[in-house]
Design a protein around this motif. Structure first.
Motif, PDB file in Angstrom:
ATOM      1  N   GLY A 410       0.819  -1.214   0.000  1.00  0.00           N
ATOM      2  CA  GLY A 410       0.000   0.000   0.000  1.00  0.00           C
ATOM      3  C   GLY A 410       0.849   1.259   0.000  1.00  0.00           C
ATOM      4  N   LYS A 411       1.916   1.242   0.794  1.00  0.00           N
ATOM      5  CA  LYS A 411       2.799   2.407   0.910  1.00  0.00           C
ATOM      6  C   LYS A 411       3.460   2.689  -0.448  1.00  0.00           C
ATOM      7  N   ARG A 412       3.954   1.619  -1.081  1.00  0.00           N
ATOM      8  CA  ARG A 412       4.610   1.773  -2.397  1.00  0.00           C
ATOM      9  C   ARG A 412       3.636   2.302  -3.453  1.00  0.00           C
ATOM     10  N   ILE A 413       2.443   1.761  -3.444  1.00  0.00           N
ATOM     11  CA  ILE A 413       1.449   2.167  -4.443  1.00  0.00           C
ATOM     12  C   ILE A 413       1.147   3.657  -4.283  1.00  0.00           C
ATOM     13  N   ARG A 414       0.981   4.077  -3.045  1.00  0.00           N
ATOM     14  CA  ARG A 414       0.654   5.484  -2.807  1.00  0.00           C
ATOM     15  C   ARG A 414       1.791   6.396  -3.290  1.00  0.00           C
ATOM     16  N   GLU A 415       3.031   6.050  -2.897  1.00  0.00           N
ATOM     17  CA  GLU A 415       4.201   6.855  -3.318  1.00  0.00           C
ATOM     18  C   GLU A 415       4.316   6.900  -4.841  1.00  0.00           C
ATOM     19  N   PHE A 416       4.118   5.728  -5.438  1.00  0.00           N
ATOM     20  CA  PHE A 416       4.235   5.596  -6.890  1.00  0.00           C
ATOM     21  C   PHE A 416       3.211   6.482  -7.604  1.00  0.00           C
ATOM     22  N   MET A 417       1.981   6.467  -7.138  1.00  0.00           N
ATOM     23  CA  MET A 417       0.924   7.243  -7.799  1.00  0.00           C
ATOM     24  C   MET A 417       1.126   8.748  -7.615  1.00  0.00           C
ATOM     25  N   GLU A 418       1.919   9.115  -6.607  1.00  0.00           N
ATOM     26  CA  GLU A 418       2.147  10.548  -6.376  1.00  0.00           C
ATOM     27  C   GLU A 418       3.436  11.049  -7.027  1.00  0.00           C
ATOM     28  N   ASN A 419       4.155  10.170  -7.696  1.00  0.00           N
ATOM     29  CA  ASN A 419       5.478  10.506  -8.231  1.00  0.00           C
ATOM     30  C   ASN A 419       5.369  11.275  -9.558  1.00  0.00           C
ATOM     31  N   GLU A 420       5.454  12.590  -9.462  1.00  0.00           N
ATOM     32  CA  GLU A 420       5.271  13.438 -10.655  1.00  0.00           C
ATOM     33  C   GLU A 420       6.438  13.303 -11.637  1.00  0.00           C
ATOM     34  N   GLU A 421       7.639  13.151 -11.097  1.00  0.00           N
ATOM     35  CA  GLU A 421       8.849  13.006 -11.922  1.00  0.00           C
ATOM     36  C   GLU A 421       8.716  11.789 -12.848  1.00  0.00           C
ATOM     37  N   LEU A 422       8.219  10.708 -12.256  1.00  0.00           N
ATOM     38  CA  LEU A 422       8.054   9.460 -12.998  1.00  0.00           C
ATOM     39  C   LEU A 422       7.050   9.641 -14.150  1.00  0.00           C
ATOM     40  N   LYS A 423       5.991  10.381 -13.887  1.00  0.00           N
ATOM     41  CA  LYS A 423       4.977  10.604 -14.928  1.00  0.00           C
ATOM     42  C   LYS A 423       5.604  11.268 -16.150  1.00  0.00           C
ATOM     43  N   LYS A 424       6.492  12.241 -15.887  1.00  0.00           N
ATOM     44  CA  LYS A 424       7.142  12.948 -17.012  1.00  0.00           C
ATOM     45  C   LYS A 424       8.014  11.988 -17.803  1.00  0.00           C
ATOM     46  N   LYS A 425       8.791  11.179 -17.071  1.00  0.00           N
ATOM     47  CA  LYS A 425       9.690  10.238 -17.755  1.00  0.00           C
ATOM     48  C   LYS A 425       8.892   9.232 -18.585  1.00  0.00           C
ATOM     49  N   ALA A 426       7.797   8.732 -18.005  1.00  0.00           N
ATOM     50  CA  ALA A 426       6.975   7.749 -18.730  1.00  0.00           C
ATOM     51  C   ALA A 426       6.345   8.390 -19.972  1.00  0.00           C
ATOM     52  N   THR A 427       5.953   9.654 -19.852  1.00  0.00           N
ATOM     53  CA  THR A 427       5.390  10.354 -21.009  1.00  0.00           C
ATOM     54  C   THR A 427       6.420  10.405 -22.135  1.00  0.00           C
ATOM     55  N   ASN A 428       7.679  10.667 -21.771  1.00  0.00           N
ATOM     56  CA  ASN A 428       8.746  10.693 -22.793  1.00  0.00           C
ATOM     57  C   ASN A 428       8.916   9.333 -23.469  1.00  0.00           C
ATOM     58  N   VAL A 429       8.859   8.267 -22.674  1.00  0.00           N
ATOM     59  CA  VAL A 429       8.980   6.921 -23.260  1.00  0.00           C
ATOM     60  C   VAL A 429       7.833   6.712 -24.260  1.00  0.00           C
ATOM     61  N   GLY A 430       6.646   7.165 -23.887  1.00  0.00           N
ATOM     62  CA  GLY A 430       5.479   7.046 -24.777  1.00  0.00           C
ATOM     63  C   GLY A 430       5.713   7.761 -26.097  1.00  0.00           C
ATOM     64  N   GLU A 431       6.278   8.955 -26.018  1.00  0.00           N
ATOM     65  CA  GLU A 431       6.537   9.697 -27.264  1.00  0.00           C
ATOM     66  C   GLU A 431       7.506   8.927 -28.159  1.00  0.00           C
ATOM     67  N   GLU A 432       8.557   8.381 -27.547  1.00  0.00           N
ATOM     68  CA  GLU A 432       9.541   7.597 -28.322  1.00  0.00           C
ATOM     69  C   GLU A 432       8.899   6.362 -28.949  1.00  0.00           C
ATOM     70  N   ALA A 433       8.041   5.698 -28.178  1.00  0.00           N
ATOM     71  CA  ALA A 433       7.406   4.453 -28.666  1.00  0.00           C
ATOM     72  C   ALA A 433       6.549   4.749 -29.899  1.00  0.00           C
ATOM     73  N   ARG A 434       5.746   5.808 -29.808  1.00  0.00           N
ATOM     74  CA  ARG A 434       4.830   6.115 -30.918  1.00  0.00           C
ATOM     75  C   ARG A 434       5.598   6.641 -32.128  1.00  0.00           C
ATOM     76  N   LYS A 435       6.704   7.344 -31.839  1.00  0.00           N
ATOM     77  CA  LYS A 435       7.547   7.828 -32.939  1.00  0.00           C
ATOM     78  C   LYS A 435       8.169   6.638 -33.690  1.00  0.00           C
TER      79      LYS A 435
END
Ligand code: BUP
Length: 456
Positions: A410-435
């Motif tokens: 539960g603790k990990r899930i909460r921290e993970f869902m609040e991690n704004e830095e991670l969201k940005k990085k994942a968005t970048n991976v998405g852009e690369e994948a679709r490109k």
């Protein structure tokens, strides 16, 4: 049909993780004017596989099908106390039926230009493709790092190298891997998985080329090393053609629930089509989801093979739990369209076993992954999730969650869902994948290269 277009036969093996990329590739090739024949193995292990094949063929009338009735096979090594994974048995059964393929394949009209086969068919397909003078391409359904392991492992076996003592494992040309990342059955000399992996590695080298459902930006170093001949000399060219895209978009009752949730608020939880958690693991995960306080959509499985999965959701998680989480959690047991879920704006994260298809789908949508590998190639896949920035992997969780408590989850899930830095990085991976998969991208170019060499 394209002038001079190739006629390609596709031979998947067993399990949705293997079938899905084959159906996606079949639809992509047919959409680009190739003549495509799908070789359909009978019987399949799961009901989901046979339903998907039937549905695919009815919605893609331009794709031909060819029935392949395999010979039954029971593992003679099986110790009755530990039943062998039914999917492993099916891989072996398909390999043992390979001699039935030449007459089937040579009967096709127009004549075939090439074969695209699953890695699990690699040892059996070489005599077939030689006999029919057909180039064979392996469609590798896991990550390039796993491909490197498969390519290298026959050498480990030939040289009698013991992998038991050293805490690390070296694949020539790649950074050293902790041995704990390798699929555990590799350490058991008699395990069917080890036998299959070694024979697949030997077969792999004889292919004309290897197509992989990955993309350059995700695994550039490993792909370069594979193509440098550093891992094993004579390895055929490796073409990254991923992420492969779906051929249709499904609906389900979950869509209206998702649409009622705020953007980015829901954790999608799924361990893929062939992992059933134990009763205790389900309880702790449920406890973790409850304690995390986040909204969740949980795809639950009570048994590895769907035909044998008859338990109700309430029996698996308990009536009281369902009552307590009813305002913020949806639990489903039916097949869902994972692609459509990951695409949905309400989804903010994915607690995943890291089956390779799931990783590529999360990558496409830029959805952050909280990795929880369960078996097989999944720790290698999780290592890519982590190194690419697509997600987090808590290595101390080990394989599955034998000892993990709801509190920690539960603790990990909460921290993970609040991690704004991670969201940005994942968005970048998405852009690369679709490109990569889009027009003029690396993966599209590799696919066109495959179609052109197939034509000759
Ligand atoms: Br479960 C489930 N809906 O309900 P992986 C899975 N999937 O669309 P696995 C659904 O099946 P292997 C469901 O999107 C992915 O394309 C999912 O493949 C889809 O894991 C596929 O992620 C599952 O590779 O296979 O099933 O454990 O062991 O072969 O990796």
């Amino acid at each position: 049909r394209m002038e001079n277009s190739p006629h390609v036969a596709l031979l998947p093996s067993a399990g949705m993780g293997h079938l899905t990329p084959f159906l996606r590739l079949a639809a992509t090739l047919a959409g680009r004017g190739c003549t495509v024949t799908l070789v359909v193995t009978h019987p399949t292990v799961s009901l989901t596989e046979s339903q998907h094949i039937t549905h695919f063929l009815s919605t893609h009338p331009q794709v031909h099908s060819l029935n392949f009735h395999i010979l039954p096979f029971d593992d003679p090594i099986t110790d009755n106390s530990i039943p062998t994974d039914p999917f492993f048995l099916q891989f072996e059964a398909i390999q043992r039926s390979g001699h039935l393929l030449p007459p089937l394949l040579s009967s096709l009209s127009p004549p075939l230009s090439s074969l695209v086969t699953d890695i699990m068919l690699a040892p059996t397909i070489d005599p077939v493709s030689t006999h029919l003078c057909l180039p064979n391409y392996v469609l590798f359904t896991s990550c390039a790092k796993m491909l490197a392991l498969v390519a290298h492992f026959p050498t480990v076996s030939d040289k009698g190298i013991s992998i038991d003592l050293d805490p690390n494992f070296d694949i020539p040309g790649l950074p050293t891997l902790p041995k704990s990342w390798l699929p555990p059955p590799l350490f058991d000399q008699t395990h069917i998985f080890r036998r299959l992996l070694i024979s697949n590695g030997r077969g792999l080298i004889k292919a004309k080329g290897i197509l992989t459902n990955t993309f350059q930006a995700l695994e550039s170093e490993t792909l370069a090393t594979l193509n440098d001949g550093k891992i094993v000399s004579g390895l055929p060219p490796v073409l990254a053609i991923g992420p492969l895209e779906p051929y249709e978009y499904g609906q389900g009752p979950w869509i209206s629930w998702l649409s009622a949730q705020p953007a980015g608020s829901v954790m999608y939880v799924s361990f893929g089509s062939r992992t059933a958690l134990s009763k205790e693991e389900i309880r702790e995960l449920g406890d973790g989801l409850e304690k995390s306080g986040v909204r969740f959509l949980w795809v639950l499985k009570g048994n590895k093979v769907d035909k044998e999965d008859s338990q109700e959701i309430e029996d698996l998680v308990g009536y009281d739990f369902l009552k307590r989480v009813k305002n913020r959690g949806l639990i489903v047991k039916d097949w869902v369209d994972q692609w459509v879920i990951l695409e949905h704006v309400a989804i903010g994260g994915f607690l995943s076993h890291c089956g390779w298809n799931s990783v590529t789908e999360a990558a496409w949508h830029g959805v952050p992954v909280l990795a929880w590998p369960q078996h097989g190639d999944q720790k290698l896949n999780a290592s890519i999730v982590k190194s690419s920035g697509l997600g987090l992997w808590e290595e101390s969780w080990g394989w599955g969650g034998e000892k993990l408590k709801g509190e920690e989850i539960g603790k990990r899930i909460r921290e993970f869902m609040e991690n704004e830095e991670l969201k940005k990085k994942a968005t970048n991976v998405g852009e690369e994948a679709r490109k990569a998969a889009g027009k003029g991208g690396n993966s599209e170019k590799a696919l066109i290269e495959f179609m052109q060499t197939s034509k000759k």
